[in-house]
Motif scaffolding. Structure first.
Motif, PDB file in Angstrom:
ATOM      1  N   ALA A  54       4.048  -9.658  -5.861  1.00  0.00           N
ATOM      2  CA  ALA A  54       3.445  -9.491  -4.543  1.00  0.00           C
ATOM      3  C   ALA A  54       3.645 -10.686  -3.623  1.00  0.00           C
ATOM      4  CB  ALA A  54       1.945  -9.220  -4.694  1.00  0.00           C
ATOM      5  N   ASN A  55       3.811 -11.894  -4.187  1.00  0.00           N
ATOM      6  CA  ASN A  55       3.898 -13.066  -3.313  1.00  0.00           C
ATOM      7  C   ASN A  55       5.200 -13.851  -3.422  1.00  0.00           C
ATOM      8  OD1 ASN A  55       3.650 -14.589  -5.693  1.00  0.00           O
ATOM      9  ND2 ASN A  55       1.516 -15.146  -5.338  1.00  0.00           N
ATOM     10  N   GLU A  67       0.844 -10.843   2.220  1.00  0.00           N
ATOM     11  CA  GLU A  67       0.824 -11.662   1.013  1.00  0.00           C
ATOM     12  C   GLU A  67       2.003 -12.634   0.990  1.00  0.00           C
ATOM     13  OE1 GLU A  67      -1.091  -9.560  -2.717  1.00  0.00           O
ATOM     14  OE2 GLU A  67       0.224  -8.160  -1.659  1.00  0.00           O
TER      15      GLU A  67
END
Length: 208
Positions: A54-55, A67
């Motif tokens: 996600a990041n 994110e």
């Protein structure tokens, strides 16, 4: 005026030997140089996020989601702290023969192509120059010499990561055998405090 970046990696809070040694060093630094700029990152209290699907693009790609952008902002802030410092003081306890994952996360966010290193035809080149790094390594056993030195994945790992960024002035101070009982623990702390105090009294090398 010195600019010092402090990284505390222990999860043990007030019972941590590395935190105890860091705090003692900071008292000495403030007494000797009241104008010193000191930035403290305590990963035991406020851990950095680990890189995830996600990041990750925020650090190693082009940010597009919220994110991603939050990860890029954090990376930018950590890199700015690193670049502003002339001295890094790091408390790094040995966890499972290496470093805490919280300290590894800091490297994950500051090791960024084009910022702290770059790739050239000759290979990778570190872009972080003129820094002095002091690492306090706390260990339950004896790993700086003897048979257990073969499973010390802490110090070589840290030395390599800093070298990759261009930082070669790295000093390691050991507080070892703290798991051997109260007397051994006290002796390790006293020895480390003495060595750390002597090191901090030395002027930082030119360029640091």
């Amino acid at each position: 005026m010195s600019n010092i970046l402090v990284l505390k990696a222990s999860a043990s809070g007030p019972s941590s030997v590395s935190n105890l040694l860091i705090d003692a060093a900071l008292r000495d630094i403030r007494a000797a140089d009241p104008a010193a700029r000191i930035t403290v990152r305590d990963f035991g209290r406020e851990p950095l996020p680990h890189l995830t699907e996600a990041n990750l693009p925020g650090v190693r790609g082009v940010p597009s989601t919220d994110e991603h952008k939050a990860a890029r902002e954090l990376s930018d802030a950590l890199i700015a702290e690193l670049k502003a410092a002339d001295t890094l003081l790091i408390g790094a306890p040995m966890y499972n023969f290496s470093v805490p994952t919280t300290l590894r996360s800091w490297f994950d966010f500051v090791l960024r192509a084009g910022e702290t290193f770059r790739y050239s035809e000759a290979g990778p080149e570190g872009l972080v120059k003129g820094k002095r790094v002091i690492v306090i390594e706390t260990r339950g056993g004896l790993y700086s010499e003897g048979p257990a030195a073969a499973i010390d994945f802490q110090e070589p790992y840290l030395r390599q990561l800093f070298a990759f960024m261009g930082v070669t002035d790295v000093t390691f101070i050991h507080a070892e055998k703290i798991g051997y009982g109260p007397d051994a623990r006290d002796a390790a702390i006293a020895s480390a405090e003495s060595k750390l105090g002597a090191l901090l009294r030395q002027p930082a090398p030119a360029g640091a």
